[in-house]
Design an enzyme around this catalytic site. Sequence first.
Site, PDB file in Angstrom:
ATOM      1  N   ASN A 136       0.823  -1.211   0.000  1.00  0.00           N
ATOM      2  CA  ASN A 136       0.000   0.000   0.000  1.00  0.00           C
ATOM      3  C   ASN A 136       0.855   1.259   0.000  1.00  0.00           C
ATOM      4  OD1 ASN A 136      -2.631  -0.981  -0.150  1.00  0.00           O
ATOM      5  ND2 ASN A 136      -2.772  -1.311   2.058  1.00  0.00           N
ATOM      6  N   HIS A 141      -3.314   2.606  -2.231  1.00  0.00           N
ATOM      7  CA  HIS A 141      -4.380   1.721  -1.754  1.00  0.00           C
ATOM      8  C   HIS A 141      -5.175   1.105  -2.900  1.00  0.00           C
ATOM      9  CE1 HIS A 141      -3.967   2.398   2.573  1.00  0.00           C
ATOM     10  NE2 HIS A 141      -3.673   3.657   2.273  1.00  0.00           N
ATOM     11  N   ASP A 145      -5.858  -2.794  -3.266  1.00  0.00           N
ATOM     12  CA  ASP A 145      -7.167  -3.428  -3.458  1.00  0.00           C
ATOM     13  C   ASP A 145      -7.122  -4.437  -4.593  1.00  0.00           C
ATOM     14  OD1 ASP A 145      -8.251  -1.994  -1.397  1.00  0.00           O
ATOM     15  OD2 ASP A 145      -9.263  -0.512  -2.672  1.00  0.00           O
ATOM     16  N   GLU A 172      -6.227  -7.402   5.125  1.00  0.00           N
ATOM     17  CA  GLU A 172      -5.559  -8.351   4.239  1.00  0.00           C
ATOM     18  C   GLU A 172      -5.674  -9.780   4.727  1.00  0.00           C
ATOM     19  OE1 GLU A 172      -2.224  -6.753   6.964  1.00  0.00           O
ATOM     20  OE2 GLU A 172      -4.169  -6.126   6.185  1.00  0.00           O
TER      21      GLU A 172
END
Length: 258
Positions: A136, A141, A145, A172
């Site tokens: 990340n 981000h 994802d 996660e």
Amino acid sequence: MSHNYRLEQADPNSAVRALSFFGFVIVAALSLAIIFAIIFSSYFGTPRDQSDFMMMTIIITACVAGPMGALAAQNQYRVDRYHATLEAMASTDPLTGLLNRRAFKILANEEISRMQRTDHGVCIVTFDIDNFKRVNDAHGHAFGDRVLTSIANISHAALRGPFDRLGRWGGEEFVILLTNVNIDQAQSVCERLRERIASTDLTFNGTTVRVTASFGIAPLTKGCRLEESLEAADQMLYRAKSAGRNKVMSVAPLKSVA
């Protein structure tokens, strides 16, 4: 992700409700048709005999009731589909399409109930992506994802379809319910999944990364609480992290409780 899980099956009574509503509309239409027939007769005269009157009534009824009933049934079907969609949304993770925490717990507890009648083995697995924060931080981000979605797809493809349950526990971390397996078999399943994750290139917008995952396994046994097995699996997951990550750790079967 294209794999959508439903917590509950479609309502088996939806078709019955649709047919009942259809029947109600037919009766209402029949009554309305008779009224129209009487009004029609008052203006244009009553048919010469009863058979002509009944034929006229049937024709009017068919013209009125058919379209009304079809529209009513179609509307009921749409309502049932809407409710089914809401149920699905309540039981799935919006990012990955996997079972969410609530749905997974319900299904796992149902499996525990079935274990009271059978002797098949069940294992709980918790796993998460190693050093996911670095992904990340390095790529954003949105990229993270995409990684989560890819790991969900890889994991789903590695499991046995309807026999195993895969959920997103949060962040996660993922969770798996393996049915009809012992600890050794669960260890083999997780080792294959671990290797597949570690060897897969994840490429998005021209950037390629590889990630690894750590796994913790604990059995579900008759009389054991789900929370107890989840806690044991988490302990094994933390042990896998402490041992260097990208590993699978499992525990011996738990002792049943009253």
